[in-house]
Design a protein around this motif. Structure first.
Motif, short mmCIF file in Angstrom:
data_model
loop_
_atom_site.label_atom_id
_atom_site.label_comp_id
_atom_site.label_asym_id
_atom_site.label_seq_id
_atom_site.Cartn_x
_atom_site.Cartn_y
_atom_site.Cartn_z
N LYS A 134 0.88 -1.25 0.00
CA LYS A 134 -0.06 -0.04 0.01
C LYS A 134 0.74 1.35 0.15
N GLU A 135 2.00 1.40 0.63
CA GLU A 135 2.78 2.50 0.75
C GLU A 135 3.71 2.58 -0.34
N SER A 136 3.82 1.69 -1.33
CA SER A 136 4.39 1.80 -2.52
C SER A 136 3.97 2.88 -3.56
N GLU A 137 4.96 3.79 -3.96
CA GLU A 137 4.53 4.70 -4.98
C GLU A 137 3.64 4.47 -6.14
#
Length: 259
Positions: A134-137
């Protein structure tokens, strides 16, 4: 001999024969669960298409090229063609996910595009997997495109095939944006061990009706005994003998379930 699981056939060479659920298109998309499979794990296999997995509920371990990744709820995992991988439950818990497989014939056949983008993604020897948390760009646009693909395949409105191809090109462009050039580098040693495990797994699954010896595996993979053990541990997470035993049990359970 083949076993049917979740709309797919597990062949004796450990590849998956996709029972494509889209008319006249080499596309597979289905909601699956680890508990749908024998031993609540997806056995070591590889595909000839790009595999996209979106975890819906729970989590699981995905091992690709001997490297283990924890796939958490909502993660999107992209596994490239030809790479040996398997899915396992974590602490006996189930995991549900959407699984899609898309063949490269759905993409452009223009020479420049094939050479610059499609061949490196589908035929080069790179690490073989990208995990988008989810935190991936690129997580949000990657998941959004995969969701659009699901809608297109569900509704199948006029010209959806063209829109599907456009979505796959967009997805591939996002993959290209998300990785560095070094992602496509793979050493000769990596290719040698990768070829060896594919040859040995194929041999096991073509001869699962009897106990296969380590010596036979070494001959099939053109490796020494030590290399055989190291390669099996790296790509399957178990010893050669344990892999043979587990696969024979896997096939026996499948045959019992269909009698």
């Amino acid at each position: 001999m083949a076993e049917m699981v979740s709309g797919m056939e597990i062949l004796t060479d450990s590849s998956l024969l996709q029972k494509y659920n889209v008319d006249d298109l080499p596309v597979y998309l289905n909601k699956e669960s680890l508990f749908d499979y024998p031993e609540k794990r997806v056995t070591s296999h590889w595909n000839d298409g790009l595999e996209i997995v979106n975890v819906l509920d729970g989590c699981m371990n995905i091992t690709v090229n001997g490297v283990e990744y924890e796939a958490r709820q909502s993660d999107v995992i992209v596994i490239f063609p030809g790479y040996v991988h398997y899915f396992e439950n974590i602490e006996g818990n189930n995991c549900s996910y959407y699984c899609g497989v898309f063949h490269e014939v759905l993409l452009s056949n223009a020479d420049s595009i094939v050479k610059r983008y499609i061949n490196p993604m589908f035929h080069s020897f790179h690490p073989g997997v990208i995990v988008f948390h989810k935190e991936s760009e690129y997580y949000k646009p990657i998941k959004e495109v995969f969701s659009r693909i699901g809608v297109l395949l569900n509704e199948k409105k006029f010209a959806y095939e063209l829109r599907l191809s456009a979505c796959l090109h967009e997805f591939l462009a996002l993959l290209c944006d998300s990785v560095e050039q070094s992602f496509f580098l793979y050493t000769a040693a990596d290719k040698t061990s990768y070829d060896a495990i594919r040859n040995m797994i194929t041999y096991v699954q073509e001869n699962y009706g009897r106990v296969v010896s380590v010596e036979e595996l070494c001959e099939a993979g053109h490796v020494s005994r030590n290399q055989c053990f190291n390669v099996f541990q790296k790509y399957t997470g178990c010893t050669p003998s344990n892999y043979v035993m587990k696969f024979r049990l896997h096939m026996a359970k499948g045959m019992l379930a269909t009698t």
